[in-house]
Design a protein around this motif. Structure first.
Motif, PDB file in Angstrom:
ATOM      1  N   GLY A 229       2.618  19.638 109.338  1.00  0.00           N
ATOM      2  CA  GLY A 229       1.495  19.663 110.268  1.00  0.00           C
ATOM      3  C   GLY A 229       0.871  18.313 110.513  1.00  0.00           C
ATOM      4  N   GLU A 230       1.394  17.294 109.889  1.00  0.00           N
ATOM      5  CA  GLU A 230       0.807  15.976 110.038  1.00  0.00           C
ATOM      6  C   GLU A 230       1.313  15.277 111.315  1.00  0.00           C
ATOM      7  N   PHE A 231       0.472  14.389 111.851  1.00  0.00           N
ATOM      8  CA  PHE A 231       0.884  13.527 112.966  1.00  0.00           C
ATOM      9  C   PHE A 231       1.043  12.138 112.370  1.00  0.00           C
ATOM     10  N   TYR A 232       2.291  11.676 112.282  1.00  0.00           N
ATOM     11  CA  TYR A 232       2.597  10.488 111.509  1.00  0.00           C
ATOM     12  C   TYR A 232       3.148   9.397 112.410  1.00  0.00           C
ATOM     13  N   GLY A 233       2.627   8.192 112.276  1.00  0.00           N
ATOM     14  CA  GLY A 233       3.086   7.100 113.123  1.00  0.00           C
ATOM     15  C   GLY A 233       3.800   6.026 112.327  1.00  0.00           C
ATOM     16  N   ILE A 234       4.846   5.452 112.935  1.00  0.00           N
ATOM     17  CA  ILE A 234       5.512   4.298 112.321  1.00  0.00           C
ATOM     18  C   ILE A 234       5.323   3.117 113.273  1.00  0.00           C
ATOM     19  N   LEU A 235       4.636   2.090 112.787  1.00  0.00           N
ATOM     20  CA  LEU A 235       4.350   0.916 113.614  1.00  0.00           C
ATOM     21  C   LEU A 235       5.127  -0.266 113.089  1.00  0.00           C
ATOM     22  N   GLY A 236       5.401  -1.190 113.978  1.00  0.00           N
ATOM     23  CA  GLY A 236       6.064  -2.408 113.531  1.00  0.00           C
ATOM     24  C   GLY A 236       6.548  -3.173 114.723  1.00  0.00           C
ATOM     25  N   PRO A 237       6.720  -4.502 114.577  1.00  0.00           N
ATOM     26  CA  PRO A 237       7.215  -5.300 115.692  1.00  0.00           C
ATOM     27  C   PRO A 237       8.677  -4.953 115.976  1.00  0.00           C
ATOM     28  N   ASN A 238       9.175  -5.450 117.104  1.00  0.00           N
ATOM     29  CA  ASN A 238      10.594  -5.235 117.424  1.00  0.00           C
ATOM     30  C   ASN A 238      11.446  -5.799 116.292  1.00  0.00           C
ATOM     31  N   GLY A 239      12.455  -5.046 115.922  1.00  0.00           N
ATOM     32  CA  GLY A 239      13.335  -5.521 114.864  1.00  0.00           C
ATOM     33  C   GLY A 239      12.797  -5.274 113.467  1.00  0.00           C
ATOM     34  N   ALA A 240      11.715  -4.509 113.354  1.00  0.00           N
ATOM     35  CA  ALA A 240      11.131  -4.257 112.043  1.00  0.00           C
ATOM     36  C   ALA A 240      11.931  -3.213 111.264  1.00  0.00           C
ATOM     37  N   GLY A 241      12.771  -2.445 111.978  1.00  0.00           N
ATOM     38  CA  GLY A 241      13.554  -1.406 111.318  1.00  0.00           C
ATOM     39  C   GLY A 241      13.050  -0.004 111.588  1.00  0.00           C
ATOM     40  N   LYS A 242      12.097   0.122 112.555  1.00  0.00           N
ATOM     41  CA  LYS A 242      11.542   1.452 112.869  1.00  0.00           C
ATOM     42  C   LYS A 242      12.620   2.405 113.368  1.00  0.00           C
ATOM     43  N   THR A 243      13.383   1.917 114.348  1.00  0.00           N
ATOM     44  CA  THR A 243      14.345   2.817 114.992  1.00  0.00           C
ATOM     45  C   THR A 243      15.428   3.251 114.009  1.00  0.00           C
ATOM     46  N   THR A 244      15.930   2.306 113.217  1.00  0.00           N
ATOM     47  CA  THR A 244      16.948   2.669 112.230  1.00  0.00           C
ATOM     48  C   THR A 244      16.377   3.668 111.230  1.00  0.00           C
ATOM     49  N   THR A 245      15.133   3.434 110.796  1.00  0.00           N
ATOM     50  CA  THR A 245      14.502   4.371 109.869  1.00  0.00           C
ATOM     51  C   THR A 245      14.440   5.766 110.493  1.00  0.00           C
ATOM     52  N   LEU A 246      14.006   5.800 111.749  1.00  0.00           N
ATOM     53  CA  LEU A 246      13.894   7.088 112.437  1.00  0.00           C
ATOM     54  C   LEU A 246      15.266   7.764 112.543  1.00  0.00           C
ATOM     55  N   GLU A 247      16.281   6.968 112.871  1.00  0.00           N
ATOM     56  CA  GLU A 247      17.626   7.538 113.012  1.00  0.00           C
ATOM     57  C   GLU A 247      18.146   8.089 111.687  1.00  0.00           C
ATOM     58  N   ILE A 248      17.801   7.420 110.613  1.00  0.00           N
ATOM     59  CA  ILE A 248      18.232   7.926 109.302  1.00  0.00           C
ATOM     60  C   ILE A 248      17.486   9.229 108.984  1.00  0.00           C
ATOM     61  N   LEU A 249      16.198   9.261 109.313  1.00  0.00           N
ATOM     62  CA  LEU A 249      15.436  10.488 109.068  1.00  0.00           C
ATOM     63  C   LEU A 249      16.004  11.651 109.889  1.00  0.00           C
ATOM     64  N   GLU A 250      16.358  11.367 111.154  1.00  0.00           N
ATOM     65  CA  GLU A 250      16.867  12.418 112.038  1.00  0.00           C
ATOM     66  C   GLU A 250      18.256  12.897 111.628  1.00  0.00           C
ATOM     67  N   GLY A 251      18.959  12.061 110.862  1.00  0.00           N
ATOM     68  CA  GLY A 251      20.301  12.445 110.434  1.00  0.00           C
ATOM     69  C   GLY A 251      21.381  11.931 111.355  1.00  0.00           C
ATOM     70  N   ILE A 252      21.055  10.931 112.218  1.00  0.00           N
ATOM     71  CA  ILE A 252      22.066  10.350 113.100  1.00  0.00           C
ATOM     72  C   ILE A 252      22.849   9.277 112.362  1.00  0.00           C
ATOM     73  N   ARG A 253      22.175   8.607 111.416  1.00  0.00           N
ATOM     74  CA  ARG A 253      22.850   7.568 110.640  1.00  0.00           C
ATOM     75  C   ARG A 253      22.796   7.896 109.159  1.00  0.00           C
ATOM     76  N   GLU A 254      23.822   7.441 108.493  1.00  0.00           N
ATOM     77  CA  GLU A 254      23.870   7.650 107.049  1.00  0.00           C
ATOM     78  C   GLU A 254      23.269   6.422 106.371  1.00  0.00           C
ATOM     79  N   PRO A 255      22.293   6.614 105.486  1.00  0.00           N
ATOM     80  CA  PRO A 255      21.751   5.444 104.782  1.00  0.00           C
ATOM     81  C   PRO A 255      22.769   4.934 103.758  1.00  0.00           C
TER      82      PRO A 255
END
Lengths: 377, 305
Positions: free
Chosen positions: B30-56
């Motif tokens: 139920g939480e609304f959670y934000g991930i902030l960071g400059p370009n290249g900070a690793g946000k998108t890769t982190t999100l992709e790993i969470l979603e299960g698109i990439r294997e950590p």
């Protein structure tokens, strides 16, 4: 801010069986691909209209090359010609176009230029003079044969006796290909190859580029459903192409006569479509953009069409070309389709080809699997 | 509260680049959670790993108690992922697009159409997706992510290039989604967006989580600096400096850009009284720290929007 007052509803789909979902996803994907094809005017043009235009063009161009037809001019009165009337006259005019010329000199001029194939005049004592040009050996032979038989018939009739000998000609199955007999399977093969290669490769490239592949990966859709939908759509398009081509080619204008087991072309086309799709899978997996895929596909389809006998018959081709053609899936479609469509071929003319096409597909799919990527990244 | 997401020590390397370098985070149901960071900070890769698109390369992730990698078809119907607005099938209208996505989950056209109405696209249902405006495409993209009624929703930069009105409409929609009990994870370029929407945010840079907390707590924690600004021309910068020093008002920055004389201080009272004595209060603005300041302090760089 965060509230859990409203419980999240579970998706209704949860209670449905996986089978229903699979059917629904298959139907959804099939629809997407069909709509994508039908709404893409460029695809429709290249896959359907252009090959049909080629068929119309070449078909009309080569239509009369098979039947020799000669033109003669009649100078003055020639009794052997004028005596043929009624049904006999109609029959004669199928092979002979007779025009009247008042002036022998100008008629001979036309003969020299090739506008006429013979000039007929009657001399004294029933002499029939035939002048002909030897430039075209076939026509020279034809015109002599025809006029000679006219003279013989007239002599025989003049004798007032019943003929002692009668020639009964009958034609055996013509083993040489008529233009429409190789144009139809050839151009159809080219059309099917274009449709199937592009269908598979563009789906792959554009879905990967637009991240639709990633979306599909995050939906509970099995890769088999996606591939199955693409195969089903490509097969449907190939069968539609076949139906339209055969419908056009069998019109009286083109005069293709389907014989015997012509329906064997259907399983043959299905196997060939799968083989062409497997080529598209490889190019689609390797190419990074639609433009690159387009270039690679044309570099494969056009040479394959020429060397595989889609545009020109392989019967008189040199040995090396025949050897090369054995490695091209299009050759198997074209030659086997020629065999079953109008030359009385049977199951054994298509079965080995179908096996070969499927084996080719298996190899190509294995290669595509090596190159495959969900993402560009 | 149960955890919707728990990630522990995830790492991912691309060649020489350590894109994600030991990220651990936990998101409550139920939480609304934000991930902030400059370009290249690793946000998108982190999100992709969470979603299960990439294997950590390393680390452990659980979504709703299940591992997202390898692809888990039991988990997929329970999560919704919003993509960039261009990730649609070609030559389809908005209605056809959402019905197709619905079909993947065995959901009929009626529910799909209802979702289209919910995001306000009923009037544009017959428009081809490549002819839609940016805001419409974004809303369609979100509708496609929500059509199967997921418990957990991932949104990757949902509002770039939208006009202020469209953004605000989208924020309302996202708040509603969250208010229904769905867990929402958002990456964004916009700090105001995170401040308005998120219960908690994580600030990332160089593949690491630098700080996690509620926007308000993060602001309070890092900085109690107050920014003060008055209209230029009432007081020169040099004169102001002298006066503040004489009055014992500590300032950390002073600048006159020709329009505004702005300064920052931890003790606003003496600064304001000096300005009042000089009768230099025209156009006065006093503002506390924002997430932007938090970001600047944590990463040492400006947030590039």
């Amino acid at each position: 801010m965060s509230t859990t007052s409203t419980p999240v509803r579970r998706p209704e789909s949860g209670s449905e069986s996986a089978g229903t979902e699979r059917v629904s996803a298959f139907a959804g994907l099939t629809r997407v691909m069909l709509l994508g094809f039908v709404r893409d005017r460029g695809a429709l043009f290249f896959v359907l209209l252009m090959p049909l235009m080629f068929l119309l063009m070449f078909g009309a161009l080569f239509k009369n090359t098979g039947a020799p037809h000669v033109k003669v001019a009649e100078v003055g009165q020639v009794r052997v010609l004028d005596s043929v009337q009624g049904d006999g006259r109609a029959e004669l005019e199928k092979v002979l176009t007779i025009s009247r010329a008042d002036d022998e000199k100008s008629a001979l001029e036309k003969l020299r230029k090739g506008d006429l194939d013979g000039v007929l005049s009657e001399g004294a004592d029933g002499t029939v003079n035939l002048r002909y040009s030897a430039t075209d050996q076939v026509k020279a032979g034809s015109v002599q044969g025809i006029v000679n038989s006219l003279v013989q018939d007239a002599n025989q009739a003049a004798s007032g006796k019943a003929p002692v000998f009668t020639l009964v000609p009958s034609q055996v199955e013509d083993e040489s290909l008529k233009p429409i007999q190789y144009l139809t399977p050839g151009l159809l093969g080219w059309a099917i190859a274009t449709g199937a290669v592009y269908g598979a490769s563009f789906t792959l490239v554009s879905w990967r580029k637009k991240r639709v592949l990633r979306r599909l990966r995050l939906a509970p859709v099995s890769p088999g459903t996606v591939v199955g939908a693409r195969v089903a759509v490509s097969l449907a398009i190939a069968l539609a192409q076949t139906a339209i081509f055969l419908a056009v080619a069998t019109t009286p204008f083109f005069g293709l006569k389907l014989t015997g087991n012509w329906w064997l072309v259907v399983p043959l086309v299905l196997c060939a479509t799968i083989a062409f799709m497997s080529i598209g899978l490889v190019t689609g997996a390797a190419a990074k953009s639609e433009e690159a895929a387009n270039g690679i596909n044309q570099m494969i389809i056009l040479p394959m069409s020429f060397l595989g006998g889609a545009f020109i018959p392989l019967d008189g081709a040199p040995g090396w070309l025949t050897t090369v053609s054995h490695f091209l899936p299009l050759r198997y479609l074209v030659t086997s389709a020629q065999a079953v469509l109008s030359r009385g071929g049977g199951v054994m003319d298509v079965l080995p080809s179908m096996g070969g096409l499927l084996a080719f597909s298996a190899v190509m799919c294995a290669i595509a699997w090596r190159f495959f990527n969900w993402d560009d990244a | 509260m149960t955890e919707a997401i728990s990630a522990d020590g995830i790492r991912k390397r691309y060649g020489d680049v350590q894109a994600v370098d030991g990220v651990s985070l936990s998101v409550a149901t139920g939480e609304f959670y934000g991930i902030l960071g400059p370009n290249g900070a690793g946000k998108t890769t982190t999100l992709e790993i969470l979603e299960g698109i990439r294997e950590p390369d390393e680390g452990r992730v659980e979504l709703l108690g299940l591992a997202p990698w390898p692809r888990n078809t039991a988990l997929l119907p329970r999560i919704g992922v919003q993509f960039q607005a261009s990730a649609f099938f070609v030559k389809l209208t908005a209605r056809e697009t959402i019905r197709t996505f619905a079909s993947f989950y065995g959901i009929g056209p009626k529910r799909a159409d209802a979702m289209l109405e919910r995001v306000g696209l009923t009037d544009s249902a017959g428009v081809l997706t490549d002819k839609m405006s940016g805001g419409q495409a974004q809303r369609l993209s979100i509708a496609c992510a929500l059509v199967h009624d997921p418990e957990l929703v991932f949104l990757d930069e949902p509002t770039p290039g939208l006009d202020p009105q469209a953004r605000r409409n989208l924020w309302d929609l996202l708040r509603d989604i969250n208010a229904e009990g769905r867990t929402v994870v958002l990456t964004t370029h916009y700090l105001d967006e995170a401040e308005v929407l998120c219960d908690r945010v994580s600030v990332m840079d160089h593949g690491k989580v630098l700080k996690t907390g509620t926007p308000a707590a993060l602001v309070r924690e890092i900085d109690d600096t107050v920014r003060v600004g008055v209209e230029s021309g009432q007081l020169t910068a040099a004169r102001a400096r002298e006066l503040f020093a004489a009055a014992g008002a500590e300032i950390t920055g002073l600048e006159d850009d020709g329009a505004t004389l702005s300064l920052s201080t931890r003790l606003p009272a003496p600064v304001l009284s000096v300005l009042a004595e000089q009768n230099a209060l025209r156009g006065l603005e006093v503002r506390g720290a924002t997430l932007e300041d938090v970001f600047l302090q944590l990463t040492g760089r400006e947030y590039r929007a």
